[in-house]
Scaffold this motif. Structure first.
Motif, PDB file in Angstrom:
ATOM      1  N   ILE A 185       0.845  -1.203   0.000  1.00 37.50           N
ATOM      2  CA  ILE A 185       0.000   0.000   0.000  1.00 37.50           C
ATOM      3  C   ILE A 185       0.875   1.245   0.000  1.00 37.50           C
ATOM      4  O   ILE A 185       0.673   2.168  -0.793  1.00 37.50           O
ATOM      5  N   ILE A 186       1.863   1.279   0.866  1.00 38.31           N
ATOM      6  CA  ILE A 186       2.755   2.447   0.953  1.00 38.31           C
ATOM      7  C   ILE A 186       3.548   2.610  -0.345  1.00 38.31           C
ATOM      8  O   ILE A 186       3.680   3.711  -0.870  1.00 38.31           O
TER       9      ILE A 186
ATOM     10  N   LYS B 182       2.805   1.701  -3.392  1.00 32.24           N
ATOM     11  CA  LYS B 182       1.999   2.050  -4.564  1.00 32.24           C
ATOM     12  C   LYS B 182       1.228   3.360  -4.418  1.00 32.24           C
ATOM     13  O   LYS B 182       0.595   3.806  -5.367  1.00 32.24           O
ATOM     14  N   THR B 183       1.275   3.966  -3.242  1.00 31.06           N
ATOM     15  CA  THR B 183       0.566   5.233  -3.037  1.00 31.06           C
ATOM     16  C   THR B 183       1.453   6.379  -3.493  1.00 31.06           C
ATOM     17  O   THR B 183       2.630   6.450  -3.140  1.00 31.06           O
ATOM     18  N   LYS B 184       0.880   7.265  -4.264  1.00 27.83           N
ATOM     19  CA  LYS B 184       1.632   8.397  -4.823  1.00 27.83           C
ATOM     20  C   LYS B 184       1.992   9.407  -3.734  1.00 27.83           C
ATOM     21  O   LYS B 184       1.272   9.583  -2.759  1.00 27.83           O
ATOM     22  N   ASP B 185       3.118  10.090  -3.937  1.00 28.87           N
ATOM     23  CA  ASP B 185       3.607  11.074  -2.967  1.00 28.87           C
ATOM     24  C   ASP B 185       2.605  12.195  -2.736  1.00 28.87           C
ATOM     25  O   ASP B 185       2.544  12.755  -1.641  1.00 28.87           O
TER      26      ASP B 185
ATOM     27  N   PHE C 236      -0.526  12.057  -2.341  1.00 28.86           N
ATOM     28  CA  PHE C 236      -1.445  11.674  -1.278  1.00 28.86           C
ATOM     29  C   PHE C 236      -0.831  11.977   0.088  1.00 28.86           C
ATOM     30  O   PHE C 236      -1.458  12.602   0.943  1.00 28.86           O
ATOM     31  N   PHE C 237       0.404  11.526   0.306  1.00 29.55           N
ATOM     32  CA  PHE C 237       1.068  11.738   1.584  1.00 29.55           C
ATOM     33  C   PHE C 237       1.303  13.225   1.846  1.00 29.55           C
ATOM     34  O   PHE C 237       1.124  13.702   2.969  1.00 29.55           O
TER      35      PHE C 237
END
Length: 142
Positions: free
Chosen positions: A27-28, A30-33, A35-36
């Motif tokens: 999950i971490i 594949k999550t785009k920057d 989002f974070f």
């Protein structure tokens, strides 16, 4: 953590279930920057709002501005309040009177502290903090 209610015991854990733990690395990854970065921006703004609003509440002190969390620990000063015996009493009355839920520090072994979570919509946070302030003023010594 075990909570005892009458004849039953409720077992509560804050750990995620094992299949979620196994999925977290993917999950971490594949999550785009973006989002974070957005989450950090929103939480930073909510922390700032929370910290600034708490400064206006006489019976609560925030010794440290929150950084890197979704909540803040604040010290409850009972000497400014009437008819409030401790942090648990404060939280129960706040919930009943103003529908604001705050975690009493006693459940974290920090008597007369409060844990205020600010990981909610900014508009709801602002309303909740205004209700908290109003509650403290109603229960404050004249």
């Amino acid at each position: 953590m075990l909570l005892h209610f009458g004849s039953s015991i409720l077992d509560i854990t804050i750990n995620p279930v094992t299949f979620i733990q196994g999925a977290i690395p993917q999950i971490i990854e594949k999550t785009k920057d973006d989002f974070f970065n957005n989450i950090i921006h929103v939480l930073r703004g909510a922390a700032e709002l929370c910290y600034n609003k708490i400064k206006d509440i006489k019976c609560i002190t925030c010794p440290h501005k929150p950084e890197g969390s979704m909540f803040v620990m604040v010290k409850l000063n009972l000497s400014y309040l009437v008819d409030i015996s401790d942090d648990v009493d404060f939280c129960i009355k706040l919930a009943k009177e103003d529908s604001v839920i705050i975690c009493p520090g006693s459940v974290l072994e920090m008597k007369n502290w409060l844990r205020i979570t600010f990981a909610i919509e900014p508009a709801s946070l602002e309303v909740g903090l205004e209700r908290l302030k109003s509650f403290c003023e109603r229960h404050g010594k004249n």
